[in-house]
Design a protein around this motif. Structure first.
Motif, PDB file in Angstrom:
ATOM      1  N   LEU A   1      -4.252  -6.106  11.027  1.00 22.74           N
ATOM      2  CA  LEU A   1      -4.148  -5.526   9.680  1.00 22.74           C
ATOM      3  C   LEU A   1      -3.017  -4.510   9.610  1.00 22.74           C
ATOM      4  O   LEU A   1      -2.224  -4.515   8.649  1.00 22.74           O
ATOM      5  CB  LEU A   1      -5.472  -4.855   9.305  1.00 22.74           C
ATOM      6  CG  LEU A   1      -5.544  -4.287   7.885  1.00 22.74           C
ATOM      7  CD1 LEU A   1      -5.505  -5.405   6.847  1.00 22.74           C
ATOM      8  CD2 LEU A   1      -6.806  -3.441   7.698  1.00 22.74           C
TER       9      LEU A   1
ATOM     10  N   GLY B   1     -10.558  -9.670  -3.592  1.00 25.28           N
ATOM     11  CA  GLY B   1     -10.971  -8.463  -2.882  1.00 25.28           C
ATOM     12  C   GLY B   1     -12.476  -8.348  -2.771  1.00 25.28           C
ATOM     13  O   GLY B   1     -13.240  -9.165  -3.303  1.00 25.28           O
TER      14      GLY B   1
ATOM     15  N   GLU C   1      -0.722   1.153  -0.300  1.00 23.36           N
ATOM     16  CA  GLU C   1       0.300   0.183   0.114  1.00 23.36           C
ATOM     17  C   GLU C   1       1.375   0.775   1.022  1.00 23.36           C
ATOM     18  O   GLU C   1       1.735   0.200   2.032  1.00 23.36           O
ATOM     19  CB  GLU C   1       0.959  -0.443  -1.123  1.00 23.36           C
ATOM     20  CG  GLU C   1       0.049  -1.377  -1.888  1.00 23.36           C
ATOM     21  CD  GLU C   1      -0.286  -2.647  -1.118  1.00 23.36           C
ATOM     22  OE1 GLU C   1       0.485  -3.017  -0.220  1.00 23.36           O
ATOM     23  OE2 GLU C   1      -1.326  -3.260  -1.397  1.00 23.36           O
TER      24      GLU C   1
ATOM     25  N   PHE D   1       0.070   3.594   5.054  1.00 26.58           N
ATOM     26  CA  PHE D   1      -0.989   3.107   5.940  1.00 26.58           C
ATOM     27  C   PHE D   1      -1.357   4.137   7.001  1.00 26.58           C
ATOM     28  O   PHE D   1      -2.540   4.327   7.305  1.00 26.58           O
ATOM     29  CB  PHE D   1      -0.548   1.802   6.608  1.00 26.58           C
ATOM     30  CG  PHE D   1      -1.653   1.148   7.396  1.00 26.58           C
ATOM     31  CD1 PHE D   1      -2.513   0.253   6.791  1.00 26.58           C
ATOM     32  CD2 PHE D   1      -1.831   1.442   8.749  1.00 26.58           C
ATOM     33  CE1 PHE D   1      -3.530  -0.349   7.512  1.00 26.58           C
ATOM     34  CE2 PHE D   1      -2.856   0.853   9.477  1.00 26.58           C
ATOM     35  CZ  PHE D   1      -3.707  -0.048   8.860  1.00 26.58           C
TER      36      PHE D   1
ATOM     37  N   LEU E   1     -12.542  -5.241   7.515  1.00 25.83           N
ATOM     38  CA  LEU E   1     -11.168  -5.392   7.035  1.00 25.83           C
ATOM     39  C   LEU E   1     -11.102  -5.332   5.513  1.00 25.83           C
ATOM     40  O   LEU E   1     -10.175  -4.746   4.948  1.00 25.83           O
ATOM     41  CB  LEU E   1     -10.593  -6.723   7.520  1.00 25.83           C
ATOM     42  CG  LEU E   1     -10.428  -6.913   9.031  1.00 25.83           C
ATOM     43  CD1 LEU E   1      -9.783  -8.265   9.315  1.00 25.83           C
ATOM     44  CD2 LEU E   1      -9.593  -5.788   9.642  1.00 25.83           C
ATOM     45  N   ALA E   2     -12.083  -5.938   4.853  1.00 24.54           N
ATOM     46  CA  ALA E   2     -12.091  -5.946   3.386  1.00 24.54           C
ATOM     47  C   ALA E   2     -12.249  -4.541   2.822  1.00 24.54           C
ATOM     48  O   ALA E   2     -11.620  -4.188   1.814  1.00 24.54           O
ATOM     49  CB  ALA E   2     -13.211  -6.854   2.881  1.00 24.54           C
TER      50      ALA E   2
ATOM     51  N   TYR F   1       0.815  -4.435   7.471  1.00 27.39           N
ATOM     52  CA  TYR F   1       1.350  -3.353   6.647  1.00 27.39           C
ATOM     53  C   TYR F   1       2.637  -2.777   7.231  1.00 27.39           C
ATOM     54  O   TYR F   1       3.096  -1.708   6.821  1.00 27.39           O
ATOM     55  CB  TYR F   1       0.313  -2.244   6.485  1.00 27.39           C
ATOM     56  CG  TYR F   1      -0.695  -2.539   5.395  1.00 27.39           C
ATOM     57  CD1 TYR F   1      -0.470  -2.129   4.085  1.00 27.39           C
ATOM     58  CD2 TYR F   1      -1.855  -3.254   5.658  1.00 27.39           C
ATOM     59  CE1 TYR F   1      -1.378  -2.407   3.084  1.00 27.39           C
ATOM     60  CE2 TYR F   1      -2.772  -3.545   4.669  1.00 27.39           C
ATOM     61  CZ  TYR F   1      -2.519  -3.121   3.375  1.00 27.39           C
ATOM     62  OH  TYR F   1      -3.430  -3.403   2.359  1.00 27.39           O
TER      63      TYR F   1
ATOM     64  N   ARG G   1      -8.953  -2.764   3.381  1.00 30.69           N
ATOM     65  CA  ARG G   1      -7.985  -3.280   2.400  1.00 30.69           C
ATOM     66  C   ARG G   1      -8.231  -2.693   1.022  1.00 30.69           C
ATOM     67  O   ARG G   1      -7.299  -2.437   0.256  1.00 30.69           O
ATOM     68  CB  ARG G   1      -8.093  -4.818   2.344  1.00 30.69           C
ATOM     69  CG  ARG G   1      -7.161  -5.479   1.356  1.00 30.69           C
ATOM     70  CD  ARG G   1      -5.718  -5.424   1.818  1.00 30.69           C
ATOM     71  NE  ARG G   1      -4.853  -6.083   0.861  1.00 30.69           N
ATOM     72  CZ  ARG G   1      -4.328  -5.519  -0.216  1.00 30.69           C
ATOM     73  NH1 ARG G   1      -4.574  -4.232  -0.485  1.00 30.69           N
ATOM     74  NH2 ARG G   1      -3.537  -6.199  -1.024  1.00 30.69           N
ATOM     75  N   LYS G   2      -9.466  -2.425   0.710  1.00 25.05           N
ATOM     76  CA  LYS G   2      -9.831  -1.875  -0.599  1.00 25.05           C
ATOM     77  C   LYS G   2      -9.297  -0.459  -0.787  1.00 25.05           C
ATOM     78  O   LYS G   2      -8.868  -0.088  -1.888  1.00 25.05           O
ATOM     79  CB  LYS G   2     -11.354  -1.888  -0.747  1.00 25.05           C
ATOM     80  CG  LYS G   2     -11.879  -1.278  -2.046  1.00 25.05           C
ATOM     81  CD  LYS G   2     -13.403  -1.326  -2.092  1.00 25.05           C
ATOM     82  CE  LYS G   2     -13.924  -0.643  -3.353  1.00 25.05           C
ATOM     83  NZ  LYS G   2     -15.409  -0.681  -3.424  1.00 25.05           N
TER      84      LYS G   2
ATOM     85  N   GLU H   1     -10.105 -11.921   0.262  1.00 26.26           N
ATOM     86  CA  GLU H   1      -8.898 -11.471  -0.414  1.00 26.26           C
ATOM     87  C   GLU H   1      -8.454 -12.468  -1.490  1.00 26.26           C
ATOM     88  O   GLU H   1      -8.034 -12.077  -2.585  1.00 26.26           O
ATOM     89  CB  GLU H   1      -7.771 -11.267   0.608  1.00 26.26           C
ATOM     90  CG  GLU H   1      -7.964 -10.040   1.477  1.00 26.26           C
ATOM     91  CD  GLU H   1      -8.055  -8.766   0.643  1.00 26.26           C
ATOM     92  OE1 GLU H   1      -7.063  -8.417  -0.017  1.00 26.26           O
ATOM     93  OE2 GLU H   1      -9.133  -8.148   0.627  1.00 26.26           O
TER      94      GLU H   1
END
Length: 565
Positions: free
Chosen positions: A247, A365, A210, A213, A201-202, A251, A205-206, A361
């Motif tokens: 996730l 991050g 925005e 998605f 997930l990290a 978004y 997310r990186k 997060e």
């Protein structure tokens, strides 16, 4: 027979089962049936429908539905890696691989020949017609220039995955996924299943944009190493889909977006010792990946750490083909769905991984969390626990730390592609190398009747087998005088006394009084009350269950080197 069809068995609840379990334990605490996993999750001895519903409630149906709807494909595609020392051999192996059932060409850019224009042109033709998985270092990797060679009219239909340390930008290739949550480097640093899920997930997310998605999701996939913990790995692959749904929902995406899962057998548990056991590990890992819902899977050959052969590559490929054909698991959308244990474990992984993801997060991050040293500390702690469990033989690595074959020859050749892998067997392989160098003469002094010493003698033999040593045995020695005579007249470097506790207490002081100065003498068993006195008189130490094998055998090796010099 007709009466048997109407028989109804009395339904037993958890409390009734617990009562019977406590009775069977004969005084041992009920808590002894509970196990704490490497992820820090307490595994219960029994899971029931009631306990599952109590834990998940309405979430259970959502979890199962999410997992089933987010399966990216209906297949479990073999993605065997292509090897070859020369360009001609490499491309010949590709052709052979395709003809024999390989569905996804897996190519590491690290090859022993140069990627020339000619070889890239050949490869371009193959990639235009076959799904692939490419492993490259970064965007400057020469292998990526193959996509400049593919005809523009074919680019729209080229399908594959590119695994890299950074996202790769390719224009005009809509079906190639180029953003990878590659958790394998973390896996080899020691990460457990929960940490791998949180890191997935990290990483997502990186790299996600925005307000875009869905565009990101069309390029994104995950890459896992599947280890030998069968049920844990099934739960890991199921949990990642639930986390992916969470996730995407965060978004603002309401529809289900599938997540391709690319995976491979973990080399963390592979060993250069008794290499055919690697084949058993691979089969176990591949089957858990098949049940868990992986889409593309690579089985590493059992001798891949050294030099894979045509035979080992063929066997590895056939592992997947046989599993698919014989298990019929692919006929079921979610084979483990509804399992009280698997569903509970999946839920716990989701909960713990999401918690760690939020912690990452909050720290700023993935990059900030990594630079702070917290990520390394987490993985080192887990890896240390895993190594300690193997060193004390609380966990087994068959053929390496237990049931080791002392006559097995340790291969010194290392496949450079996988030289970076932090493997669990490495300390034991180093022990083999150490003892091969010093070649000590080791024996077990077995005192009394066979029934008195056999268990301890077998334990000591197995203990030293991990270092490749075959211990000689004295046979039944019935008297202390005979034991003294045997010790004085045999030229050994190291001797372990194996007998009952009472006989040990009687014989050891006598042996210490006459043992040769350069002889190392140990005792099988724990004797805390006598330890100080015996060691003061020249006893080297003790060998016992639960001892750190690596530390003990290295200590003995160092003492033997000192004696020999």
């Amino acid at each position: 027979m007709s009466k048997m069809k109407d028989i109804q068995f009395e339904q037993v609840n958890y409390d009734q089962w617990k009562e019977q379990a406590i009775s069977a334990l004969k005084g041992k605490p009920f808590k002894s049936l509970f196990t704490r996993s490497i992820e820090g999750i307490t595994l219960q001895p029994l899971y029931t429908q009631e306990t599952l519903v109590d834990k998940l409630g309405e979430k259970l149906e959502k979890q199962i539905t999410t997992i089933r709807k987010l399966k990216a494909s209906t297949s479990f595609s073999p993605a065997q890696q292509i090897f070859g020392h020369t360009e001609d051999q490499f491309f010949s192996n590709i052709t052979n691989s395709i003809e024999r059932g390989n569905a996804v060409l897996t190519i590491d850019s690290q090859v022993s020949f140069e990627w020339s224009e000619q070889s890239l042109s050949k490869l371009a033709t193959l990639l235009s017609n076959h799904e692939f998985k490419l492993l490259v270092r970064d965007s400057s990797d020469v292998l990526l220039s193959v996509f400049e060679t593919i005809e523009e009219s074919k680019r729209e239909n080229v399908k594959g995955y590119i695994i890299s340390d950074e996202p790769i930008i390719l224009k005009s290739y809509p079906k190639i996924r180029t953003i990878c949550a590659n958790t394998i480097p973390y896996h080899y640093e020691g990460a457990n299943a929960v940490q791998e899920l949180a890191l997935t997930l990290a990483i997502a997310r990186k790299y996600v944009e925005e307000n875009n998605f869905e565009s990101f999701a069309n390029k994104f996939f995950v890459n896992f190493a599947i280890d030998t913990n069968f049920f844990s790995e099934i739960a890991k692959l199921r949990a990642v889909k639930v986390l992916w749904k969470a996730l995407s929902t965060a978004y603002g995406v309401s529809e289900n977006i599938t997540l391709p899962i690319v995976a491979e057998t973990s080399l963390r548990s592979y060993s250069k010792l008794d290499v055919y056991v690697n084949l058993l590990r691979a089969g176990n890992e591949a089957f858990s990946a098949l049940i868990g819902g992986a889409d593309v899977f690579t089985v590493h050959p059992h001798d891949v750490l050294t030099k894979p052969t045509d035979q080992s590559i063929r066997i590895a490929r056939n592992v997947i083909l046989v599993l698919k054909e014989e298990s019929l698991v692919q006929n079921v959308i979610d084979p483990s769905g509804g399992s009280y244990f698997i569903e509970t474990l999946t839920s716990e992984y989701v909960e713990q991984a999401w918690k760690l993801f939020l912690e990452i997060e909050e720290a700023g991050g993935l990059d900030a969390y990594s630079q702070s040293g917290k990520l390394t500390a987490l993985m080192e702690e887990v890896n240390e626990g895993r190594q300690n469990a193997l060193a004390t033989r609380k966990q087994s690595l068959i053929g390496t730390n237990i049931y080791a074959n002392p006559s097995d020859e340790l291969q010194t050749v290392t496949n450079p592609i996988f030289a970076y892998v932090n493997r669990l067997a490495t300390p034991f392989e180093e022990l083999r190398s150490t003892y091969e160098t010093i070649r000590p003469k080791i024996a077990i002094l077995t005192f009394g009747q066979l029934k008195n010493f056999k268990a301890r003698a077998d334990f000591v033999s197995g203990f030293f087998s991990t270092a490749g040593i075959v211990c000689e045995q004295s046979g039944e020695i019935k008297t202390i005088d005979a034991a003294k005579e045997w010790l004085m007249n045999n030229n050994y470097d190291y001797v372990v006394v194996a007998t009952t506790d009472d006989d040990t207490k009687e014989i050891v002081p006598e042996l210490l009084a006459i043992k040769p100065k350069d002889l190392l003498l140990d005792v099988a068993g724990r004797f805390k009350d006598e330890e100080g006195e015996w060691q003061a008189k020249g006893l080297n130490g003790f060998i016992y269950a639960g001892q750190n094998v690596i530390e003990k055998l290295n200590e003995v090796a160092n003492r033997l080197k000192g004696v020999q010099s």
